[in-house]
Design a protein around this motif. Structure first.
Motif, mmCIF file in Angstrom:
data_model
loop_
_atom_site.group_PDB
_atom_site.id
_atom_site.type_symbol
_atom_site.label_atom_id
_atom_site.label_comp_id
_atom_site.label_asym_id
_atom_site.label_seq_id
_atom_site.Cartn_x
_atom_site.Cartn_y
_atom_site.Cartn_z
ATOM 1 N N SER A 91 0.756 -0.313 -0.114
ATOM 2 C CA SER A 91 -0.518 -0.620 -0.319
ATOM 3 C C SER A 91 0.664 1.165 0.144
ATOM 4 N N SER A 92 1.072 2.350 -0.771
ATOM 5 C CA SER A 92 1.022 4.051 -0.806
ATOM 6 C C SER A 92 -0.217 4.289 -0.195
ATOM 7 N N GLY A 93 -1.511 4.189 0.294
ATOM 8 C CA GLY A 93 -2.159 5.068 0.534
ATOM 9 C C GLY A 93 -3.704 4.412 0.572
ATOM 10 N N TRP A 94 -3.558 3.054 0.037
ATOM 11 C CA TRP A 94 -5.073 3.202 -0.989
ATOM 12 C C TRP A 94 -5.283 1.091 -0.734
ATOM 13 N N ALA A 95 -4.474 0.211 -0.952
ATOM 14 C CA ALA A 95 -5.235 -1.358 0.037
ATOM 15 C C ALA A 95 -5.083 -1.270 0.312
ATOM 16 N N HIS A 96 -4.404 -0.995 1.886
ATOM 17 C CA HIS A 96 -4.488 -1.393 3.106
ATOM 18 C C HIS A 96 -6.558 -0.817 3.902
ATOM 19 N N GLY A 97 -6.923 -0.645 2.928
ATOM 20 C CA GLY A 97 -8.106 -0.444 3.214
ATOM 21 C C GLY A 97 -9.550 -1.113 2.334
ATOM 22 N N ALA A 98 -8.706 -2.260 1.849
ATOM 23 C CA ALA A 98 -9.685 -3.687 1.829
ATOM 24 C C ALA A 98 -9.793 -4.397 2.646
ATOM 25 N N ARG A 99 -11.111 -4.313 2.746
ATOM 26 C CA ARG A 99 -11.717 -5.191 3.744
ATOM 27 C C ARG A 99 -11.341 -7.096 3.214
ATOM 28 N N VAL A 100 -10.841 -7.512 4.768
ATOM 29 C CA VAL A 100 -10.582 -9.084 4.161
ATOM 30 C C VAL A 100 -11.266 -9.801 5.722
ATOM 31 N N THR A 101 -11.818 -11.573 5.082
ATOM 32 C CA THR A 101 -12.045 -12.281 5.585
ATOM 33 C C THR A 101 -10.976 -13.322 6.991
ATOM 34 N N GLY A 102 -9.329 -12.786 6.113
ATOM 35 C CA GLY A 102 -8.895 -13.595 7.980
ATOM 36 C C GLY A 102 -7.689 -12.744 8.191
ATOM 37 N N ARG A 103 -6.014 -12.684 8.417
ATOM 38 C CA ARG A 103 -5.492 -11.298 9.018
ATOM 39 C C ARG A 103 -5.020 -10.893 7.968
ATOM 40 N N LYS A 104 -4.642 -9.688 7.938
ATOM 41 C CA LYS A 104 -4.678 -8.524 7.037
ATOM 42 C C LYS A 104 -3.053 -7.862 7.812
ATOM 43 N N VAL A 105 -1.729 -8.580 7.009
ATOM 44 C CA VAL A 105 -0.316 -7.453 7.342
ATOM 45 C C VAL A 105 -0.367 -6.731 5.673
ATOM 46 N N VAL A 106 -0.173 -5.504 6.491
ATOM 47 C CA VAL A 106 0.092 -4.217 5.623
ATOM 48 C C VAL A 106 1.871 -4.304 5.257
ATOM 49 N N TYR A 107 2.447 -3.907 4.397
ATOM 50 C CA TYR A 107 3.577 -3.162 4.200
ATOM 51 C C TYR A 107 3.262 -2.310 3.102
ATOM 52 N N CYS A 108 3.666 -0.921 3.832
ATOM 53 C CA CYS A 108 3.695 0.348 3.310
ATOM 54 C C CYS A 108 4.820 0.986 2.772
ATOM 55 N N HIS A 109 4.317 1.422 1.447
ATOM 56 C CA HIS A 109 5.642 1.948 1.045
ATOM 57 C C HIS A 109 5.000 3.596 1.315
ATOM 58 N N THR A 110 4.445 3.525 1.644
ATOM 59 C CA THR A 110 4.014 5.501 2.087
ATOM 60 C C THR A 110 2.730 5.704 2.766
ATOM 61 N N PRO A 111 2.649 6.169 3.088
ATOM 62 C CA PRO A 111 1.389 6.974 3.475
ATOM 63 C C PRO A 111 1.006 7.943 2.389
ATOM 64 N N ALA A 112 -0.351 7.633 1.998
ATOM 65 C CA ALA A 112 -0.817 8.430 0.243
ATOM 66 C C ALA A 112 -0.216 10.269 0.414
ATOM 67 N N ARG A 113 1.064 9.894 -0.451
ATOM 68 C CA ARG A 113 1.481 11.354 -0.319
ATOM 69 C C ARG A 113 0.647 12.520 -0.609
ATOM 70 N N TRP A 114 -0.425 12.639 -2.071
ATOM 71 C CA TRP A 114 -0.793 13.196 -2.274
ATOM 72 C C TRP A 114 -2.243 13.463 -1.081
ATOM 73 N N LEU A 115 -2.617 13.022 -0.103
ATOM 74 C CA LEU A 115 -3.224 13.571 1.419
ATOM 75 C C LEU A 115 -2.406 14.389 2.026
ATOM 76 N N TYR A 116 -0.759 14.210 2.546
ATOM 77 C CA TYR A 116 -0.482 14.229 3.215
ATOM 78 C C TYR A 116 1.016 15.001 2.749
ATOM 79 N N GLN A 117 1.442 14.739 1.325
ATOM 80 C CA GLN A 117 2.482 16.185 1.334
ATOM 81 C C GLN A 117 1.822 16.336 -0.624
#
Length: 367
Positions: A91-117
């Motif tokens: 995720s670079s700001g969006w994929a971590h928003g998916a809903r899941v039926t099991g566990r969710k592991v996020v690999y974050c490249h950066t919080p969404a640049r266009w929101l915060y920078q």
């Protein structure tokens, strides 16, 4: 254990997309859920993967110009339900928003640049992004923080992103650097018209990458030559404005890119990077780098050993650092050993461990 991958969009050839290819090494056969998929715009290796784009992908304009879809991405991913024991979200700001039926592991490249920078990321070409932030920014930031908190494990690519995640989300994330994507032992194809000894800049051509400042620096270095490899919205403008000792190639294949690294004198990068990939790729070929003292470069360059830093992305500072780089002697074996510390096997092992981990609460800190 069933594993599924989730990624923001597969429409370009960048470091995040190479990480998804590494994740496919870690989890062979895993489906890749994404918002948009442009086979011609991203790496050819995805043709062999089970890529599952969203309904948004039916709009051809968005596949070709994914930035126009930015206001739609939060809604797209919150409608996605991933049915697997583990969903690994790149995720670079969006994929971590998916809903899941099991566990969710996020690999974050950066919080969404266009929101915060926004200003740094959009530059002069991002009117749509600035407009979207002005209208939707408050709601999207609330959505972003809530979805980040939904993860069972949160991994990041650099200490700079770890600090940003701590500040924005209050999450104590683990740093797991991605591997250099381009191995030096692959096929090489010479680029016609180039002689060895140039300085190489490998970058997508976006405002925050500051490639225009790199090219302007070489107007001050008439005895040096710059080669720029990469595509993006600023390609034509860069070709119009670059000095005579600069060659702007546009996108190149991996075989050509290996030849460029192997035949260059060094690498230069002035971008505001979350993870400093190109100095690592250069080091794998025994080439030093002159880079901006910022973000992910602080993790991937050792000052005076594998490269040099400059303090700001101005032509003056870049030219001075490149001049020192070319005048210095560098130990190729030490450079290659440094790149070897960021190996693919280590990355794959840690991601598999994270996917197989327990359900302990996400480590929280005071944001």
């Amino acid at each position: 254990m069933t594993v599924a991958l989730v990624h923001d969009y597969l429409t370009q050839r960048g470091g995040a997309e190479r990480v998804v290819l590494a994740l496919l090494d870690a989890f062979p056969g895993a489906p890749v859920h994404t918002s948009l998929y442009d086979p011609d715009g991203t790496f050819a290796e995805f043709a062999a993967a089970d890529v599952r784009p969203s309904p948004l992908d039916r709009v051809g304009l968005l596949r070709r110009h994914h930035r126009l879809a930015l206001p739609l991405l939060a809604r797209t991913f919150e409608r996605l339900v991933v049915d697997a024991d583990v969903a690994v979200c790149s995720s670079s700001g969006w994929a971590h928003g998916a809903r899941v039926t099991g566990r969710k592991v996020v690999y974050c490249h950066t919080p969404a640049r266009w929101l915060y920078q926004t200003d740094r990321y959009a530059g002069e070409t991002g009117r749509a992004a600035r407009l979207a932030v002005g209208v939707l920014g408050r709601r999207l930031r609330a959505w972003d923080r809530a979805t980040a908190a939904s993860a069972d494990a949160y991994l990041v690519n650099s200490t700079a992103v770890r600090d940003r995640v701590r500040e924005l989300y209050g999450i104590a994330a683990e740093v797991v650097p991605p591997p250099p994507a381009l191995e030096p032992d692959g096929e090489q194809r010479p680029v016609p018209g180039l002689e060895p000894g140039f300085v190489l800049c490998v970058s997508r051509l976006l405002p925050y990458k500051n490639v225009g400042a790199v090219a302007a620096a070489f107007a001050r270095l008439p005895d040096a030559r710059l080669v720029v490899a990469g595509g993006g919205p600023e390609l034509e403008r860069l070709r119009r404005t670059a000095p005579e000792n600069t060659t702007v190639l546009g996108r190149v294949g991996d075989d050509e890119l290996r030849w460029l690294y192997a035949n260059g004198a060094g690498v230069v990068a002035a971008s505001y990077e979350d993870f400093g990939l190109t100095p690592l790729e250069g080091a794998a070929f025994g080439r030093p780098a002159a880079v901006l003292r910022f973000g992910g470069f602080l993790d991937t360059v050792r000052d005076g050993e594998t490269g040099l830093f400059f303090a700001e992305p101005t032509p003056e500072a870049i030219a001075e650092a490149v001049e020192r780089l070319l005048a210095s002697r560098w130990d190729e074996s030490r450079l290659r050993a440094h790149a070897g510390l960021f190996g693919r096997a280590r990355f794959v092992e840690r991601l598999r461990e994270a996917a197989a981990g327990g359900t302990s609460p996400l480590p929280r800190v005071e944001p």
